[in-house]
Write an enzyme that holds these catalytic residues in place. Structure first.
Site, PDB file in Angstrom:
ATOM      1  N   LYS A 163       1.029  -1.269   0.168  1.00  0.00           N
ATOM      2  CA  LYS A 163       0.184  -0.020   0.024  1.00  0.00           C
ATOM      3  C   LYS A 163       0.989   1.146   0.043  1.00  0.00           C
ATOM      4  CE  LYS A 163      -3.771  -2.489   2.365  1.00  0.00           C
ATOM      5  NZ  LYS A 163      -4.508  -2.962   3.558  1.00  0.00           N
ATOM      6  N   GLN A 174      -4.122  -1.407   9.744  1.00  0.00           N
ATOM      7  CA  GLN A 174      -4.338  -2.729   9.034  1.00  0.00           C
ATOM      8  C   GLN A 174      -4.954  -3.709  10.195  1.00  0.00           C
ATOM      9  OE1 GLN A 174      -3.324  -3.710   5.680  1.00  0.00           O
ATOM     10  NE2 GLN A 174      -4.054  -5.546   6.258  1.00  0.00           N
ATOM     11  N   ASP A 176     -10.767   3.015   4.427  1.00  0.00           N
ATOM     12  CA  ASP A 176     -11.160   1.422   4.336  1.00  0.00           C
ATOM     13  C   ASP A 176     -12.745   1.361   4.185  1.00  0.00           C
ATOM     14  OD1 ASP A 176      -9.545  -0.641   4.139  1.00  0.00           O
ATOM     15  OD2 ASP A 176      -8.948  -0.778   6.566  1.00  0.00           O
TER      16      ASP A 176
END
Ligand code: NDP
Length: 302
Positions: free
Chosen positions: A54, A98, A121
């Site tokens: 990412k 994460q 997200d």
């Protein structure tokens, strides 16, 4: 009949190119550079790879990326304090913690502490609520990638019967709402669904997001249907390395479906590209920028 193979790698590359162009335009016109902050708690090797990819992709597309590596022993309070600092940092437009986080940390608290404006997200209840109510939202990246692949493959989705197998907040539910917003007739199936095979056979669009290797068989698929396989499952092989398979028995499905995503190389590569698009979008919304289009569909091939 052999299904058309939906090339997620190529689609992801085209979307990333579009995001890079939009980032360059944002910098030239407004002097702004989108910033993505990623937070990793602990040293899970798979999560380390995901986060590194990412970061690398954000850099490649011209964005700033800020990485926070925290030890597995980090307290929930310390993690939440970091998230709050990132919420307040004007150089950070997107925040990604994460998941999964270590067991002593409540992931829902982490999600709800993240500013909805920076929730790239798309997991904050406010983002989910906006999606459900048909408003503009930061949408979870994998479902967004599935939608882009579907729109490019099928075109207008109006009136399609869509069956989604899986009802997680991360994948199944957001895909269902995205397809409802596209005027599909949507059925969400799960582990308690009766006659799953029969239900799947009614689908013009079948999305498998289960986490069970090759569960969906060829004779579950309506001839000519479009099949999106979200699953990523590692199955053992004789050489001990294992191989990745989806939730759909590909070799059977490819003979029945009209189009299908392979695993790997289908949905997977779209997730990271959509994260980049979400970070760009978050930056534009935070700064009230409307003169540069956020890439929401796949640019044409070639
Ligand atoms: P979850 O485990 O959170 O959800 C799985 C869903 O599948 C649940 O709703 C569950 O039903 C349902 N399910 C489980 N067993 C069955 C069954 N036998 N019949 C019907 N439904 C069943 O998984 P996720 O949604 O997070 O992920 C799904 C898959 O997608 C995984 O393989 C994951 O690795 C992959 N994934 C891929 C991504 C990518 O980038 N390509 C990103 C995210 C996930 P119930 O609710 O009743 O338990």
């Amino acid at each position: 009949m052999t299904a058309r193979i939906i090339d997620g790698k190529d689609a992801s590359a085209r979307l990333k190119d579009a995001v890079a162009a939009a980032v360059a335009a944002l910098k030239a016109k407004h002097g702004l550079v989108p910033g993505l902050a990623t937070v990793l708690v602990g040293e899970d090797p798979a999560s380390q790879v995901y986060v590194r990819n990412k970061q690398k992709t954000a850099h490649t597309l011209g964005m700033n990326s800020i990485q926070h590596d925290l030890p597995a022993t980090t307290s929930e309070a310390d993690l939440l304090a970091l998230v709050k600092r990132l919420n307040a940092d004007p150089a950070v437009h997107g925040i990604l913690v994460q998941l999964p986080v270590p067991k002593h940390i409540d992931s829902f608290k982490v999600i709800t502490t993240t500013s909805p404006a920076k929730d790239v997200d798309g997991l904050h209840p406010e983002s989910a609520g906006r999606l459900v109510s048909g408003g503009d939202a930061l949408v979870p990246c994998t479902p967004l990638g599935c939608l882009m692949l579907l729109k490019e493959t099928v075109g207008d989705l109006t009136g399609c019967n869509a069956v989604i197998v899986g009802r997680s907040n991360l994948v199944g539910k957001p895909i269902a709402h995205l397809l409802l917003n596209e005027n599909c007739t949507v059925t969400i199936a799960h582990s308690r669904t009766k006659d799953l095979a029969g239900l799947c056979r009614t689908a013009d669009v079948l999305v498998a997001a289960v986490g069970k290797a090759e569960m969906v068989r060829g004779d579950w698929i309506k001839p000519g249907a479009t099949v999106i396989d979200v699953g990523i499952n590692r199955v053992p092989t004789a050489d001990g390395k294992g191989r990745l398979v989806g939730d759909v028995m590909y070799d059977e499905a490819v003979k029945v479906a009209g189009a299908i995503t392979p695993v790997p190389g289908g949905v997977g590569p779209m997730t990271i590209a959509c994260l980049m698009a979400n970070t760009f979008k978050a930056c534009c919304v935070q700064h009230g920028i409307t003169d540069i289009a956020v890439p929401t569909t796949l640019p044409k091939k070639g």
